[in-house]
Write a protein that holds these residues in place. Structure first.
Motif, short mmCIF file in Angstrom:
data_model
loop_
_atom_site.label_atom_id
_atom_site.label_comp_id
_atom_site.label_asym_id
_atom_site.label_seq_id
_atom_site.Cartn_x
_atom_site.Cartn_y
_atom_site.Cartn_z
N TYR A 196 4.09 84.41 44.72
CA TYR A 196 3.54 83.96 43.45
C TYR A 196 4.65 83.60 42.47
CZ TYR A 196 -0.27 86.40 45.68
OH TYR A 196 -1.20 86.82 46.60
N PHE A 216 -2.34 80.39 36.07
CA PHE A 216 -3.36 81.31 36.56
C PHE A 216 -2.74 82.65 36.94
CE2 PHE A 216 -5.09 83.27 40.39
CZ PHE A 216 -6.37 83.62 39.96
N VAL A 217 -1.63 82.61 37.68
CA VAL A 217 -0.98 83.83 38.13
C VAL A 217 -0.49 84.66 36.96
CG1 VAL A 217 1.03 84.73 39.36
CG2 VAL A 217 -0.38 82.95 40.40
N GLN A 219 -1.79 84.89 33.98
CA GLN A 219 -2.96 85.57 33.42
C GLN A 219 -3.42 86.70 34.33
OE1 GLN A 219 -4.40 85.33 30.45
NE2 GLN A 219 -5.71 87.03 31.11
N TRP A 220 -3.36 86.46 35.65
CA TRP A 220 -3.78 87.49 36.60
C TRP A 220 -2.88 88.71 36.50
CZ3 TRP A 220 -2.16 90.50 40.60
CH2 TRP A 220 -3.16 91.06 41.42
N TRP A 221 -1.57 88.51 36.36
CA TRP A 221 -0.66 89.65 36.25
C TRP A 221 -0.95 90.47 35.01
CZ3 TRP A 221 1.63 91.63 40.13
CH2 TRP A 221 2.14 90.85 41.17
N SER A 223 -3.86 90.85 33.57
CA SER A 223 -5.15 91.53 33.67
C SER A 223 -5.28 92.45 34.88
CB SER A 223 -6.30 90.51 33.69
OG SER A 223 -6.16 89.65 34.81
N GLU A 224 -4.59 92.13 35.98
CA GLU A 224 -4.79 92.87 37.23
C GLU A 224 -3.51 93.40 37.86
OE1 GLU A 224 -7.62 93.68 38.49
OE2 GLU A 224 -9.05 92.36 37.47
N GLY A 260 -9.01 90.42 43.39
CA GLY A 260 -9.56 89.23 42.76
C GLY A 260 -11.03 88.98 43.04
N ALA A 326 -5.79 83.92 45.57
CA ALA A 326 -5.25 83.04 44.53
C ALA A 326 -5.03 81.65 45.12
CB ALA A 326 -3.95 83.60 43.99
#
Length: 372
Positions: A196, A216-217, A219-221, A223-224, A260, A326
């Motif tokens: 990523y 996107f990644v 934002q994912w990091w 939140s998750e 995810g 992802a």
């Protein structure tokens, strides 16, 4: 086989008795009203799972399933490596090593063993536990060092001149290192993810699709990705609680095991309550949650040390992108590996071998037999 001994899973009864006692005496923390999964693992869901764990889950049955296929312990450069080894039914079966990730285990691949060893396009399957995970030695190693061990295991312990490799998650890093460092013995590799964007890429070299993927990644990091940051920076701090409380261990694995996917399909992702708990039990009974988390720190320390990045090689690579993974573009994968096959799959996610085993097995057969 050289420096290899047979192995069977056999958990002593006192360990199981202790587990039951800890489950029964859990101090539940409570949860914010209506929080569901938004604050982490749902207490309502976890209480239900623990009730099943105590009253219906049958470890002896699951242990027998774990012992269904031959298992071994190999001494690989002084490191004890646990692995399953199942020979294909055809004379020209291809040697294939499958590498798991976190928070799963070698058990990730149990549904595809028969599918890949009994058909016309069969494989000799080697399914190891990464050091620090499950029944391998309790030592944390960076991915490149694991790739070094896998090469010795395949060529010296098992005697293959060339072999194939597939992996996802942490296993992806190991397989990338295999292709980069050992192209003379690795005949082909397969991935379900390829890493990523971490903010180190030159934006001027990225395509529009890659830029969208990077956003996107990021934002994912936020939140998750808490688990990865904790593992890479303070793995010892969480180890005490996770190694002491089976409910704490289950909560940690569940919180990030969705990868995810919608939270309500966590069990589907792992294959059901029994398989979900068996994966957790492998961590619990071997007390390897600490060393498994520490692998992230080992990889981070290697990166921070200024070690040169792995070089892309010409080893043929297949990539299968599942819809609950992802959604990286092909050009992102091509930065790291020699992509000769890139497929967008119709179903499945991060744990495709558990979720859609027939689809995943067919993809491995189709790719590896196409490059022979």
């Amino acid at each position: 086989m050289k420096n290899v001994t047979e192995f069977k899973v056999s958990v002593p009864q006192p360990v199981l008795d202790d587990l039951k006692n800890r489950l029964q005496n859990t101090r539940w923390p409570g949860e914010a009203e209506g929080s569901g999964w938004h604050f982490g693992t749902s207490q309502a869901y976890l209480k239900d799972l623990v009730g099943y764990w105590l009253d219906q889950y049958d470890w002896q049955k699951q242990e027998a399933q774990l012992n269904k296929y031959p298992q071994y312990i190999a001494d690989v450069n002084g490191v004890k490596v646990h692995f399953q080894y199942i020979k294909g039914k055809t004379e020209d079966a291809k040697p294939l090593i499958l590498t798991h990730g976190w928070p799963d285990s070698y058990y990730r691949f149990h549904k595809i063993i028969a599918l890949l060893t009994e058909g016309d396009q069969s494989f000799d399957l080697i399914i190891p536990s990464i050091p620090g995970f499950g029944f391998s030695e309790k030592i944390a190693m960076p991915s490149e060092a694991v790739a070094d061990l896998w090469t010795v295991l395949m060529t010296e312990n098992l005697g293959y001149e060339k072999f194939y490799a597939a992996g996802g998650d942490v296993g992806m890093s190991v397989v990338k290192a295999l292709a980069s460092k050992y192209p003379e013995v690795v005949a082909g590799v397969h991935f379900t993810d390829v890493g990523y964007p971490m903010g180190q890429e030159d934006p001027g070299t990225m395509t529009e699709n890659e830029t969208q993927f990077a956003q996107f990644v990021q934002q994912w990091w936020y939140s998750e990705g808490a688990y990865a940051m904790v593992h890479a920076t303070k793995p010892q701090s969480i180890a005490y609680g996770l190694n002491d409380s089976p409910v704490g261990l289950a909560a940690w694995i569940l919180s990030f095991g969705n990868a995810g996917a919608p939270y309500e399909i966590i069990e589907e992702a792992f294959g059901g309550k029994d398989e979900l708990l068996t994966n957790i039990m492998i961590y619990w009974t071997t007390q390897t949650i600490a060393t498994s988390a520490r692998m992230y720190k080992a990889d981070a320390m290697m990166q921070w040390s200024g070690a040169p990045p792995l070089q892309k090689t010409n080893v043929p690579a297949g990539v299968a992108l599942f819809p609950r993974e992802a959604q990286f573009p092909r050009e992102w994968a091509e930065r790291f590996v020699n992509v000769v096959s890139f497929k967008k799959m119709e179903a499945g996610g991060h744990f495709a071998a558990l979720e859609v085993p027939h689809v995943f097995a067919e993809e491995l057969q189709s790719f590896f037999y196409s490059i022979s």
